[in-house]
Design an enzyme around this catalytic site. Structure first.
Site, short mmCIF file in Angstrom:
data_model
loop_
_atom_site.label_atom_id
_atom_site.label_comp_id
_atom_site.label_asym_id
_atom_site.label_seq_id
_atom_site.Cartn_x
_atom_site.Cartn_y
_atom_site.Cartn_z
NE ARG A 110 -4.20 -1.80 1.73
CZ ARG A 110 -4.24 -2.94 2.41
NH1 ARG A 110 -3.36 -3.17 3.35
NH2 ARG A 110 -5.16 -3.83 2.15
CE LYS B 186 0.25 13.68 -14.95
NZ LYS B 186 0.18 14.17 -16.34
CD GLU C 202 8.25 15.59 -22.21
OE1 GLU C 202 7.55 16.56 -21.87
OE2 GLU C 202 7.75 14.51 -22.60
CE LYS D 68 6.00 17.54 -14.01
NZ LYS D 68 6.15 16.25 -14.60
CD GLU E 15 -3.01 15.71 -16.26
OE1 GLU E 15 -1.79 15.51 -16.30
OE2 GLU E 15 -3.84 15.07 -16.92
NE ARG F 16 1.33 16.88 -13.15
CZ ARG F 16 1.84 16.07 -12.26
NH1 ARG F 16 1.39 16.06 -11.03
NH2 ARG F 16 2.84 15.26 -12.59
CG ASN G 45 -0.97 16.21 -20.20
OD1 ASN G 45 0.09 15.80 -19.70
ND2 ASN G 45 -2.14 16.06 -19.62
CG HIS H 23 2.49 14.66 -23.73
ND1 HIS H 23 3.22 15.83 -23.87
CD2 HIS H 23 3.28 13.81 -23.03
CE1 HIS H 23 4.38 15.67 -23.26
NE2 HIS H 23 4.45 14.47 -22.74
CG HIS I 92 0.80 9.81 -25.06
ND1 HIS I 92 0.12 9.91 -23.88
CD2 HIS I 92 2.10 10.02 -24.75
CE1 HIS I 92 0.96 10.18 -22.90
NE2 HIS I 92 2.18 10.26 -23.40
CG HIS J 177 7.54 10.42 -24.43
ND1 HIS J 177 6.19 10.22 -24.58
CD2 HIS J 177 7.67 11.50 -23.60
CE1 HIS J 177 5.53 11.13 -23.86
NE2 HIS J 177 6.40 11.91 -23.26
N1 GLY Z 1 4.50 14.89 -17.77
C1 GLY Z 1 3.44 15.78 -17.48
C2 GLY Z 1 3.10 15.85 -16.05
O1 GLY Z 1 3.83 15.36 -15.20
O2 GLY Z 1 2.09 16.38 -15.72
#
Ligand code: GLY
Length: 322
Positions: A125, A147, A189, A231, A241, A245, A249, A252, A256, A268
């Site tokens: 957990r 994330k 990025e 960031k 998010e 946030r 993206n 992306h 993606h 990526h």
């Molecule tokens: N890679 C985008 C984020 O961490 O929100």
């Protein structure tokens, strides 16, 4: 040349965590960990490439200063973000007697950070997580913000969690062992963060695009610190998010899809670079972005050596990702 930052998450002081950025800091990692967490067992998770370069020696030095340190290796590459590799990793952690008080140290690029982070989020957990990103992409983006997750055949990162690290340690000198294509992957990025969040940082990148070089330690340390600082501020305001946030993206949604359609042959960052240009074009056509800014985006992408055009043929064998 050292830059220390904090990610200040709402919910109490114990949710705030430091990001330490300094060339050569990896050598001091055992003592940094001991100052914070002595007497706890450590599980270093790394991949076949990074282990050879840094994992074995890090685990040896951790043992030398008295840590009960276990090294667990996963295969390198995006294919490791699978349910099978995740299950094997968790099984190894349990067999090697991970406890609630143990610490998982994710040593590697984005794949290791996401996979080891998800194992740390879910085994027993949840246990403490330390991120030691060794690729530029992981240093500026995926190691910060919590994330973590794995891929599903229906799309990237569809199984995961928000599990914040307790510490992030970034050593820009490790970039010297990064393949050139991986280095460019990280630049994508950085451009994304600048385009999404800060016109001054974007203008700085336009002026200094020619200075990206793993050997240019002071430039790389500054750029990493600028990107991570931006960031970190976004994550502090919107951890889960729900709004702001989402701007991270950028590139992306299409990126993606392009990655999946090329069977992950495209990296990526390359896919995100193409995604940014395509999304920028849509924004320019629909009047959300000025044509001048769209051209700046395309020019910067070229200046840092990233692709701007999608491969001629894309076959969607799998579903679209989020
Ligand atoms: N890679 C985008 C984020 O961490 O929100």
């Amino acid at each position: 040349m050292k830059r220390n930052l904090l990610v200040r998450l709402p919910g109490g002081k114990d949710r705030t965590y430091p990001i330490l950025i300094e060339p050569g800091i990896l050598r001091r990692l055992p003592t940094i960990l001991r100052e914070r967490w002595s007497g706890r067992s450590l599980f270093v998770i790394s991949d076949t490439n990074v282990n050879r370069l840094y994992g074995d020696s890090l685990t040896r030095s951790l043992k030398r200063i008295g840590y009960d340190a276990v090294l667990v290796e996963v295969p390198a590459g995006e294919a490791s973000k699978s349910i099978d590799v995740y299950y094997g990793l968790v099984t190894a952690l349990l067999e090697k007697k991970i406890r609630r008080g143990s610490i998982v140290v994710a040593l590697g690029g984005g794949v290791v950070g996401d996979l080891a982070g998800f194992a740390a989020a879910s085994v027993l957990r949840g246990v403490t997580l330390v991120q030691i990103p060794t690729s530029l992409l992981a240093q500026v983006d995926s190691s910060v913000g919590g994330k973590v997750g794995i891929d599903h055949p229906l799309g990237k990162n569809l199984i995961g969690a928000f599990h914040q690290p307790s510490l992030v340690v970034i050593d820009p000198t490790v970039l010297k062992t990064l393949p050139a294509a991986e280095f460019r992957n990280g630049i994508a990025e950085i451009v994304k963060i600048a385009a999404a969040l800060d016109p001054k940082f974007f203008a700085f990148l336009e002026r200094r695009a020619g200075e990206f070089d793993p050997a240019n330690r002071s430039f790389m340390t500054s750029v990493i610190a600028m990107a991570v600082g931006l960031k970190a501020a976004v994550v502090a305001r919107d951890e889960k998010e729900t709004g702001l946030r989402k701007s991270l993206n950028l590139g992306h949604t299409l990126g993606h899809a392009i990655e999946a359609a090329t069977g992950y042959r495209l990296r990526h960052g390359e896919a995100v670079a193409i995604g940014m240009v395509l999304e920028g074009r849509i924004a320019a056509i629909t009047g959300l972005l000025s044509m001048r800014d769209y051209v700046r985006l395309e020019r910067l992408r070229l200046a840092v050596g990233l692709p701007t055009r999608q491969p001629d043929r894309l076959h969607m064998k799998k579903g679209l990702s989020s």
